[in-house]
Design an enzyme around this catalytic site. Structure first.
Site, mmCIF file in Angstrom:
data_model
loop_
_atom_site.group_PDB
_atom_site.id
_atom_site.type_symbol
_atom_site.label_atom_id
_atom_site.label_comp_id
_atom_site.label_asym_id
_atom_site.label_seq_id
_atom_site.Cartn_x
_atom_site.Cartn_y
_atom_site.Cartn_z
ATOM 1 N N PRO A 2 0.910 -1.109 0.050
ATOM 2 C CA PRO A 2 -0.053 -0.019 0.069
ATOM 3 C C PRO A 2 0.811 1.122 -0.152
ATOM 4 C CG PRO A 2 -0.014 -1.120 2.204
ATOM 5 C CD PRO A 2 0.617 -1.890 1.336
ATOM 6 N N GLU A 3 0.751 2.027 -0.806
ATOM 7 C CA GLU A 3 1.244 3.485 -0.875
ATOM 8 C C GLU A 3 0.276 4.526 -0.557
ATOM 9 O OE1 GLU A 3 3.385 4.095 -4.757
ATOM 10 O OE2 GLU A 3 3.525 2.032 -5.009
ATOM 11 N N LYS A 54 2.948 6.409 4.836
ATOM 12 C CA LYS A 54 2.403 5.333 4.758
ATOM 13 C C LYS A 54 1.782 4.822 6.198
ATOM 14 C CE LYS A 54 5.224 4.125 0.861
ATOM 15 N NZ LYS A 54 6.493 3.232 0.348
ATOM 16 N N HIS A 88 -3.571 -15.412 9.351
ATOM 17 C CA HIS A 88 -2.383 -14.542 9.077
ATOM 18 C C HIS A 88 -2.892 -13.241 9.950
ATOM 19 C CE1 HIS A 88 -0.896 -16.829 6.021
ATOM 20 N NE2 HIS A 88 -1.900 -16.686 5.147
ATOM 21 N N ARG A 111 3.275 -11.715 5.700
ATOM 22 C CA ARG A 111 4.722 -12.016 5.585
ATOM 23 C C ARG A 111 5.249 -11.257 6.934
ATOM 24 N NH1 ARG A 111 6.801 -11.234 0.076
ATOM 25 N NH2 ARG A 111 8.721 -10.731 1.154
ATOM 26 N N ARG A 152 19.366 17.842 -3.119
ATOM 27 C CA ARG A 152 19.709 16.342 -3.522
ATOM 28 C C ARG A 152 19.901 16.391 -4.919
ATOM 29 N NH1 ARG A 152 15.810 17.435 -0.008
ATOM 30 N NH2 ARG A 152 15.886 16.165 1.912
ATOM 31 N N ARG A 265 14.540 -2.433 -7.807
ATOM 32 C CA ARG A 265 12.810 -2.597 -7.934
ATOM 33 C C ARG A 265 12.512 -2.562 -9.576
ATOM 34 N NH1 ARG A 265 10.764 -0.267 -3.176
ATOM 35 N NH2 ARG A 265 9.013 -1.159 -3.920
#
Ligand SMILES: [Zn+2]
Length: 293
Positions: A2-3, A54, A88, A111, A152, A265
């Site tokens: 989830p973002e 998040k 779970h 997980r 940056r 990624r």
């Protein structure tokens, strides 16, 4: 995973279901709940549900807050009290309510990478301070983004967008979508953006995330699908343009969308719309110069 938009959907799903409910018990199916967590939660009332990056934040009425990070596969459900625990389920908070409407807040996590922690105000402030600005906050203007890019300049765009300290809530899916919409190659250096490109990045960052937040169509968020990960994860997210669309034609120019790997990624882009060397105009100019030479 989830973002920002998915976590926002979860927050909106939870808010009417848990706000004002008191925690009556804490259990951890298949194990014992951490005693500190039970001690910190039982008897407290969840006064609201909020999001920072998040993180899901559940303020507990005093200066304490239950913070949940769903990480890869975490989900938060409100189930009927007494519902059979799922395989779970990691943490179950029994909630107060009228007898017929008693419920439980359940953290399910295949997980087991997610976490739940009760923090006090200074700890919450420290957690929040480690996270960059909220892209959908009205205070996140172009000047803010440009200053952060300038600070940056040697970082590459995709890893930078994934860095929660740079901007809050963007993960692998929306980083690719934003860079595609802004016509920026994921490996461009932050310091290489023209003012117009930085403005485009700002506009698309806000637009892509706002659209995804608004795209919620059903009352219960699609946590199941998103948390499953893998190639199916993004399919149910409406309106994605490039993520996991490798081999398909670019919706803008019909060139083939490619998959590459950036910082480990999977990364999806249209190499024609998102040239590695910067603005297409510049590349054309250089080609013209080479042709003349
Ligand atoms: Zn294209």
């Amino acid at each position: 995973v989830p973002e920002l938009p998915e976590v926002e959907h979860i927050v909106r799903y939870l808010r009417p279901r848990v706000r004002g409910r008191a925690v009556e018990g804490v259990s951890a199916p298949g194990g014992r709940p951490p005693r500190a967590l039970s001690h910190a939660l039982v008897g407290r009332t969840i006064t609201d549900v909020a999001r920072r990056g998040k993180l899901v934040l559940l303020p507990l009425g005093d200066d304490r807050t239950l913070v949940v990070h769903l990480k890869l596969t975490g989900k938060l459900w409100v189930k009927e009290a007494g519902a059979r625990p799922g395989p779970h389920d990691r943490l179950v908070l029994g909630l107060s309510g009228p007898r017929a409407a008693r419920s439980a807040l359940v953290l399910e996590d295949t997980r087991r990478l997610g976490w739940a922690r009760v923090v006090d105000a200074p700890e919450l402030a420290a957690l929040a301070a480690a996270i960059g600005p909220e892209p959908l906050d009205p205070g996140f203007d172009l000047a803010t983004l440009r200053a952060r890019l300038a600070a940056r300049g040697r970082r590459r765009l995709k890893p930078l967008l994934l860095d929660q300290a740079f901007v809050a809530g963007v993960g692998n899916i929306y980083a690719d979508e934003v860079l595609f919409a802004a016509r920026l190659h994921p490996l461009r250096l932050a310091g290489s953006l023209t003012p117009a490109e930085a403005a485009g990045l700002h506009a698309t960052l806000v637009e892509v995330l706002a659209r995804a937040v608004a795209a919620r169509t059903d009352e219960v968020p699609d946590q199941e699908r998103v948390a499953q990960g893998g190639r199916g994860a993004a399919r149910r997210i409406a309106g994605l343009q490039v993520f996991q669309k490798d081999g398909l034609p670019c919706p803008r120019c019909r060139a083939t969308i490619e998959r590459t790997v950036v910082q480990g990624r999977g990364t999806y882009l249209c190499a024609r719309c998102q040239p590695a060397t910067g603005a297409p105009v510049r590349r054309r100019a250089r080609r013209a110069a080479e042709a003349r030479a």
